[in-house]
Scaffold this motif. Sequence first.
Motif, PDB file in Angstrom:
ATOM      1  N   MET A  66       7.740 -12.795   4.623  1.00 48.94           N
ATOM      2  CA  MET A  66       8.494 -11.646   4.153  1.00 48.94           C
ATOM      3  C   MET A  66       8.599 -10.612   5.271  1.00 48.94           C
ATOM      4  O   MET A  66       7.623 -10.348   5.950  1.00 48.94           O
ATOM      5  CB  MET A  66       7.785 -11.048   2.953  1.00 48.94           C
ATOM      6  N   SER A  67       9.792 -10.034   5.414  1.00 48.14           N
ATOM      7  CA  SER A  67       9.967  -9.081   6.501  1.00 48.14           C
ATOM      8  C   SER A  67       9.268  -7.767   6.166  1.00 48.14           C
ATOM      9  O   SER A  67       8.990  -7.452   5.007  1.00 48.14           O
ATOM     10  CB  SER A  67      11.453  -8.830   6.742  1.00 48.14           C
ATOM     11  N   GLY A  68       8.965  -6.990   7.210  1.00 45.11           N
ATOM     12  CA  GLY A  68       8.244  -5.732   7.035  1.00 45.11           C
ATOM     13  C   GLY A  68       8.993  -4.771   6.128  1.00 45.11           C
ATOM     14  O   GLY A  68       8.406  -4.178   5.213  1.00 45.11           O
ATOM     15  N   ALA A  69      10.309  -4.659   6.349  1.00 40.57           N
ATOM     16  CA  ALA A  69      11.090  -3.692   5.579  1.00 40.57           C
ATOM     17  C   ALA A  69      11.079  -4.044   4.088  1.00 40.57           C
ATOM     18  O   ALA A  69      10.904  -3.183   3.225  1.00 40.57           O
ATOM     19  CB  ALA A  69      12.520  -3.661   6.109  1.00 40.57           C
ATOM     20  N   LEU A  70      11.232  -5.347   3.818  1.00 44.66           N
ATOM     21  CA  LEU A  70      11.255  -5.802   2.429  1.00 44.66           C
ATOM     22  C   LEU A  70       9.928  -5.493   1.746  1.00 44.66           C
ATOM     23  O   LEU A  70       9.871  -5.073   0.580  1.00 44.66           O
ATOM     24  CB  LEU A  70      11.538  -7.308   2.411  1.00 44.66           C
ATOM     25  N   ARG A  71       8.856  -5.698   2.493  1.00 40.86           N
ATOM     26  CA  ARG A  71       7.522  -5.435   1.936  1.00 40.86           C
ATOM     27  C   ARG A  71       7.361  -3.962   1.575  1.00 40.86           C
ATOM     28  O   ARG A  71       6.837  -3.623   0.522  1.00 40.86           O
ATOM     29  CB  ARG A  71       6.438  -5.834   2.953  1.00 40.86           C
ATOM     30  N   VAL A  72       7.855  -3.082   2.470  1.00 40.99           N
ATOM     31  CA  VAL A  72       7.746  -1.645   2.207  1.00 40.99           C
ATOM     32  C   VAL A  72       8.549  -1.281   0.971  1.00 40.99           C
ATOM     33  O   VAL A  72       8.080  -0.556   0.088  1.00 40.99           O
ATOM     34  CB  VAL A  72       8.213  -0.843   3.451  1.00 40.99           C
ATOM     35  N   VAL A  73       9.783  -1.817   0.888  1.00 39.35           N
ATOM     36  CA  VAL A  73      10.641  -1.512  -0.253  1.00 39.35           C
ATOM     37  C   VAL A  73       9.973  -1.953  -1.551  1.00 39.35           C
ATOM     38  O   VAL A  73       9.921  -1.205  -2.539  1.00 39.35           O
ATOM     39  CB  VAL A  73      12.022  -2.193  -0.079  1.00 39.35           C
ATOM     40  N   LEU A  74       9.419  -3.179  -1.536  1.00 41.00           N
ATOM     41  CA  LEU A  74       8.744  -3.693  -2.736  1.00 41.00           C
ATOM     42  C   LEU A  74       7.533  -2.839  -3.084  1.00 41.00           C
ATOM     43  O   LEU A  74       7.309  -2.497  -4.253  1.00 41.00           O
ATOM     44  CB  LEU A  74       8.315  -5.140  -2.518  1.00 41.00           C
ATOM     45  N   ALA A  75       6.763  -2.485  -2.064  1.00 39.19           N
ATOM     46  CA  ALA A  75       5.548  -1.716  -2.294  1.00 39.19           C
ATOM     47  C   ALA A  75       5.880  -0.350  -2.882  1.00 39.19           C
ATOM     48  O   ALA A  75       5.084   0.226  -3.619  1.00 39.19           O
ATOM     49  CB  ALA A  75       4.763  -1.548  -0.989  1.00 39.19           C
ATOM     50  N   LEU A  76       7.076   0.170  -2.567  1.00 41.16           N
ATOM     51  CA  LEU A  76       7.483   1.460  -3.124  1.00 41.16           C
ATOM     52  C   LEU A  76       8.154   1.282  -4.479  1.00 41.16           C
ATOM     53  O   LEU A  76       7.899   2.050  -5.414  1.00 41.16           O
ATOM     54  CB  LEU A  76       8.451   2.162  -2.166  1.00 41.16           C
TER      55      LEU A  76
END
Lengths: 245, 243
Positions: free
Chosen positions: A1-11
């Motif tokens: 999973m890409s970093g940006a996607l992870r941040v979006v999901l985590a938020l």
Amino acid sequence: MSGALRVVLALAVPLALWQALVSLGGLPPFILPGPVRVLEALWSNRGLIAWHAGITLTEVLAGLFLGAGLGILTAILLAVSPMARYIVRPALIVTQSLPVFALAPILTLWMGYGIWSKIVMAVLIIYFPVASSFFDGLMRTPPGWLDLGRTMGASPARLLWRIRVPAAIPSLASGLRLAAVYAPIGAVIGEWVGAAGGLGYLMLLANGRVKIDLMFATLLVLALLTLLLHRAVGWACDRLVARTD
Amino acid sequence: MTPAPSICLTGTAHFGAHQLFPPVQLEIDAGTWSCLLGPSGCGKTTILRLIAGLETGVDFQGQIRAGDGQPIPGRVAYMAQTDLLLPWLDVLGNVTLGARLRGAPADTAAAKDLIARLGLGPHVHKRPSQLSGGQRQRVALARTLMEDRPVVLLDEPFSALDARRRADMQELAAETLTGRTVLLVTHDPGEAARLGDRVFLMDERGMVEAVPPAVSAIRGADDPDTLAFQGRLLAALRAQSAA
């Protein structure tokens, strides 16, 4: 999973849960405002929040520089002087048995409502982790490097500067990373006890006026500030370690 | 480089109440290789550190003298079992470390020549983490040579290398350290047999000298006399541990 996607999901996941809790639980906004309402409060109070954030950031940065500087100097002093270790180290440990938070009212009494009592709180809270981690690093120089330096005719000062300090940079970096997260805690505690400005002060003010959405908006900004600071210090530490590693 | 002195150590060492080694006499001839061979823990590294003037933690009673009567510390270069390269300096920085530590200007041109001579020319600006074990030990040798000291103390510097690299390094060290007074501490009879102009065997009961083959060091690894000498050294080591 890409970093940006992870941040979006985590938020996104916690935000969705938060909104669901508010909508389905029927909680009144003065107990728990929804995320949309908090964002609205953030936008409509952006000038006010920015002004207070500026005060807290000043306190935190000043505390970070002063606390880290004092911690680094203490670690070097302890590392080069057995006498200092003998006298200062037990005193350092004893000061850690005092909860720093308990000193906040005294500092406010002595230094007033301005930023200095908060800067000193931040200094007190980060001084020990920085001093302690850097000192540990300075005392754990691989003995072979020191032997080599001595056979090469190095003076103790050059051994310190050319070998012991560079070898201890990774330890110092871990202390500084901790300090970046601790410094805002110190500043906000100081603001809670007595202040005329700052994010901690604004939170208390908003709470007293039951502007819970503003309180959450302030908290959000404080969290973002701490995260940014942690990233910035982490980046600086990585550069420092890369230079020496 | 000033002329290489001979070195003589006589004495005994205690570690608290425990005797580390009984009275011994070690005579290191000027400008040649002496090997100190013995099992781990017999005190051979302590002897090397005593000569280097390094901290040993033992109580040494005796004396360490150079044949020319001058003090030994300050005339010694030291090479340990690990390469002791500083990870934050590149090859050139590591080779010129001594000057840096003395606050003197580093002779970069001489260092680069030396690095090239040891076959490390393409690696001059690499960090130690980018080098192989054999290359790192060659950088350590370059750093030792850069110090240009008449006395060189080697504490098992080749023991972590594989057999081929060890043989290469032994030959390179023998060639480049010619004319210096070298003390090599080792637990490898083969290494002592190849490199030692004089070979001393040591255990907790003391020190004896073994007489090496007439052919001068460095000896061929496949030379029959050297192999026979290696066999005698091994037998002596095993007899020591069995006693």
